[in-house]
Design a protein around this motif. Structure first.
Motif, PDB file in Angstrom:
ATOM      1  N   ALA A  41      20.840  34.403  55.358  1.00 50.56           N
ATOM      2  CA  ALA A  41      20.052  33.970  56.512  1.00 50.56           C
ATOM      3  C   ALA A  41      19.866  35.118  57.503  1.00 50.56           C
ATOM      4  O   ALA A  41      18.728  35.445  57.859  1.00 50.56           O
ATOM      5  N   PRO A  42      20.931  35.785  57.952  1.00 49.68           N
ATOM      6  CA  PRO A  42      20.683  36.940  58.831  1.00 49.68           C
ATOM      7  C   PRO A  42      20.096  38.089  58.012  1.00 49.68           C
ATOM      8  O   PRO A  42      20.549  38.365  56.898  1.00 49.68           O
ATOM      9  N   LYS A  43      19.077  38.718  58.557  1.00 49.25           N
ATOM     10  CA  LYS A  43      18.372  39.789  57.838  1.00 49.25           C
ATOM     11  C   LYS A  43      18.773  41.153  58.372  1.00 49.25           C
ATOM     12  O   LYS A  43      19.044  41.317  59.547  1.00 49.25           O
ATOM     13  N   LYS A  44      18.744  42.137  57.479  1.00 45.86           N
ATOM     14  CA  LYS A  44      18.974  43.518  57.888  1.00 45.86           C
ATOM     15  C   LYS A  44      17.607  44.125  58.161  1.00 45.86           C
ATOM     16  O   LYS A  44      16.830  44.366  57.254  1.00 45.86           O
ATOM     17  N   GLY A  45      17.329  44.335  59.429  1.00 45.09           N
ATOM     18  CA  GLY A  45      16.052  44.932  59.815  1.00 45.09           C
ATOM     19  C   GLY A  45      16.249  46.400  60.112  1.00 45.09           C
ATOM     20  O   GLY A  45      16.080  47.257  59.255  1.00 45.09           O
ATOM     21  N   CYS A  46      16.661  46.700  61.328  1.00 46.84           N
ATOM     22  CA  CYS A  46      16.796  48.094  61.744  1.00 46.84           C
ATOM     23  C   CYS A  46      18.198  48.645  61.511  1.00 46.84           C
ATOM     24  O   CYS A  46      18.374  49.853  61.408  1.00 46.84           O
ATOM     25  N   ASP A  47      19.188  47.786  61.449  1.00 47.49           N
ATOM     26  CA  ASP A  47      20.601  48.169  61.304  1.00 47.49           C
ATOM     27  C   ASP A  47      21.088  49.002  62.488  1.00 47.49           C
ATOM     28  O   ASP A  47      22.046  49.754  62.368  1.00 47.49           O
TER      29      ASP A  47
END
Length: 182
Positions: A36-42
């Protein structure tokens, strides 16, 4: 070095062993298969990884999993499901508060945090001084919602629907006696 930690994720206790450098985001996604939580910019700048940590919204890419040991983590998947969606999830669908959907789990968790923060009377940079009376909750106007949600980016530009969804959910859950738009 590794650490044994316990997290309650979406209401379910989970024990795991992680490298002490593992972020909460990576623990959720890679160790617990919770995507569910996404890795976008980190880097904590986009909000795609936003979860509720012991009830407070956080960007999970900036928190070490070992530092969250013993905490309760709620992801968008834990707020509701297809059969019984959380009112915010339903509002996002009704107001087209998403396009590609990548940022949506983080947006929904952040919105849940916004509603809780406003109900607790926490002001934002957009809160008018008149709304700061002790014991009162800020009115969640569109400007107030935009300010509070500003840490969550949407590459598709679904902001109009996101603001409408959060406003609708806020109005639906405002106490009747306040007559306000919390």
């Amino acid at each position: 070095m590794e650490a044994d930690i316990t997290l309650t994720v979406d209401g379910r206790p989970r024990a795991l062993r992680v490298d002490t450098r593992t972020t909460l985001l990576d623990a959720l996604r890679e160790h617990l298969d919770n995507t569910a939580p996404k890795k976008g910019c980190d880097h904590g700048q986009c909000g795609s990884c936003t979860v509720l940590l012991s009830g407070r919204r956080v960007v999970s890419c900036l928190i070490l999993a070992a530092a969250a040991d013993g905490a309760e983590v709620t992801t968008a998947a834990g707020l509701g499901d297809e059969a019984a969606p959380h009112p915010l999830q339903q509002a996002f669908v009704e107001h087209d508060g998403l396009q590609c959907g990548y940022c949506t789990p983080g947006q929904v968790c952040s919105a849940a945090g916004v509603l809780d923060e406003a109900a607790a009377g926490w002001p934002s940079a957009a809160t008018p001084p008149d709304d700061l009376a002790e014991g009162s909750a800020p009115v969640l106007t569109d400007a107030e919602i935009r300010e509070r949600m500003s840490g969550n980016l949407c590459r598709c530009g679904a902001y109009a629907g996101i603001v409408a969804a959060v406003g609708d959910a806020a109005r639906a859950h405002a106490p009747a006696e306040s007559g306000g738009n919390r």
